[in-house]
Design a protein around this motif. Structure first.
Motif, PDB file in Angstrom:
ATOM      1  N   ASP A   1      81.144  37.302   5.976  1.00 16.26           N
ATOM      2  CA  ASP A   1      81.120  36.632   7.026  1.00 16.26           C
ATOM      3  C   ASP A   1      82.157  35.564   6.822  1.00 16.26           C
ATOM      4  N   VAL A   2      82.184  34.852   5.481  1.00 14.69           N
ATOM      5  CA  VAL A   2      83.192  33.691   5.307  1.00 14.69           C
ATOM      6  C   VAL A   2      84.502  34.219   5.709  1.00 14.69           C
ATOM      7  N   LEU A   3      84.618  35.342   5.403  1.00 17.25           N
ATOM      8  CA  LEU A   3      86.384  35.951   5.924  1.00 17.25           C
ATOM      9  C   LEU A   3      86.275  35.905   7.305  1.00 17.25           C
ATOM     10  N   THR A   4      85.245  36.326   7.928  1.00 17.23           N
ATOM     11  CA  THR A   4      85.509  36.283   9.503  1.00 17.23           C
ATOM     12  C   THR A   4      85.763  34.668  10.158  1.00 17.23           C
ATOM     13  N   THR A   5      85.358  33.766   9.507  1.00 18.93           N
ATOM     14  CA  THR A   5      85.466  32.615  10.099  1.00 18.93           C
ATOM     15  C   THR A   5      86.945  32.011   9.654  1.00 18.93           C
ATOM     16  N   ASN A   6      87.290  32.306   8.340  1.00 22.54           N
ATOM     17  CA  ASN A   6      88.648  31.949   8.046  1.00 22.54           C
ATOM     18  C   ASN A   6      89.646  32.473   8.749  1.00 22.54           C
ATOM     19  N   LEU A   7      89.567  33.988   8.777  1.00 24.96           N
ATOM     20  CA  LEU A   7      90.461  34.750   9.586  1.00 24.96           C
ATOM     21  C   LEU A   7      90.767  34.249  10.841  1.00 24.96           C
TER      22      LEU A   7
ATOM     23  N   GLY B   1      85.625  33.934  15.803  1.00 18.49           N
ATOM     24  CA  GLY B   1      84.920  33.080  14.587  1.00 18.49           C
ATOM     25  C   GLY B   1      83.440  33.279  14.675  1.00 18.49           C
TER      26      GLY B   1
ATOM     27  N   GLN C   1      90.551  31.385  12.268  1.00 13.61           N
ATOM     28  CA  GLN C   1      91.028  30.045  12.468  1.00 13.61           C
ATOM     29  C   GLN C   1      92.549  30.510  12.037  1.00 13.61           C
ATOM     30  N   GLU C   2      92.969  31.421  11.037  1.00 13.07           N
ATOM     31  CA  GLU C   2      94.107  31.630  10.675  1.00 13.07           C
ATOM     32  C   GLU C   2      95.073  32.442  11.707  1.00 13.07           C
TER      33      GLU C   2
ATOM     34  N   GLN D   1      94.391  42.163   4.636  1.00 11.47           N
ATOM     35  CA  GLN D   1      95.731  41.826   4.216  1.00 11.47           C
ATOM     36  C   GLN D   1      96.932  42.976   4.631  1.00 11.47           C
TER      37      GLN D   1
END
Ligand code: NAP
Length: 258
Positions: A171-177, A245, A179-180, A133
């Protein structure tokens, strides 16, 4: 282009860059020309040693202190980074963030206390979340984020279940980030080591345990920090621009088959 100086002009922050896998990543990125902020939490000597080693190799680095897993940790880290960077001949901001600092929790579910659970999540999951962040406004377009995950988010290993869960969240943070941040040309990937020879694994001093863990890899050996650093080096270079991702297995082929 060879790997020599391919990161020239870039600034990198490697959390937990003082020892183990982070030290190898710091040294590798510095060898390729990046100015590296070597973060540490407790062991200042180790951080200074790594900074010195980088200098002796002809690279540039500075140490950044911030204990993770305590309130306000990410803000402390970024304030220390900004201050350290201002003493270098470099633009403010960062090009490469490697979320590597982490602790383990070698206890099966039945023996994990609430305190243990909160601590391992605070260091391994909450800290990187807020570090990212804080990075959003500092990270230059075309930048790189690498999160150091673990093979045990792919295969079950109940002796360290809570630890594995902390990295599953990463790992979930990785894919979401990914994308963002894609529209800004920023790639975000996870690199997953297997059994790697560092101080996080003191039991590796036992020859029987060494042999057992080595046998998990198809190569029949433990991972070395440089095995992981080389993968990170690819991802953060221009060669890695089209990979985002992803969860990159760097376990040496642990548990590939039955
Ligand atoms: P390590 O040798 O124990 O080094 C850990 C690094 O993280 C040190 O630089 C340490 O600095 C820093 N750190 C730890 N706790 C901290 C805290 N509370 N605040 C600030 N800094 C802290 O561990 P490693 O084996 O290199 O592990 C690096 C990463 O790889 C971790 O995320 C780990 O989960 C992951 N990983 C390791 C293995 C393995 O087998 N080694 C396997 C899979 C994944 P200070 O000592 O100064 O606090």
């Amino acid at each position: 282009m060879t790997t020599t100086q391919r990161l020239g002009g870039r600034t990198a922050l490697v959390t937990g860059g003082s020892r183990g896998i982070g030290r190898a990543i710091s040294r590798r990125l510095a060898r390729e020309g990046a100015l590296v902020a070597v973060h540490y939490g407790h062991n200042q000597d180790a951080a200074e040693r790594t900074v010195k080693e980088i200098g002796a190799d002809g690279g540039r680095a500075f140490a950044v202190h911030a204990e993770l897993g305590v309130p306000g940790d990410a803000a402390t880290l970024w304030a220390a980074f900004d201050e350290g960077l201002s003493g270098q001949d470099a633009e403010p901001g960062v090009d490469i963030l490697v979320n590597n600092a982490g602790i383990t929790l070698p206890r099966p579910l039945a023996h994990v206390t609430e305190e243990d659970y909160d601590r391992v999540f605070a260091v391994n999951t909450k800290a990187p979340f807020f570090i990212v962040q804080g990075a959003l406004d500092r990270l230059r377009d075309g930048g790189r984020i690498v999160n150091i995950s673990t093979g045990v988010t792919r295969f079950a290993f109940p002796p360290i279940v809570a630890y594995a869960m902390t990295k599953g969240a990463l790992d979930v943070l990785t894919t979401n980030l990914a994308q963002e941040l894609g529209p800004r040309g920023i790639t975000v990937n996870a690199v997953a080591p297997g059994f790697t020879e560092t101080e996080i694994n003191p039991t590796l001093a036992d020859p029987q345990i060494r042999k057992r863990y080595s046998d998990h890899s198809v190569f029949g050996r433990l991972g070395q920090p440089a095995d992981i650093a080389d993968v990170v080096s690819f991802l953060v270079s221009d060669d890695g621009r089209w990979v985002t991702g992803q969860w990159i297995d760097a376990t040496g082929g642990v548990h590939l088959g039955v």
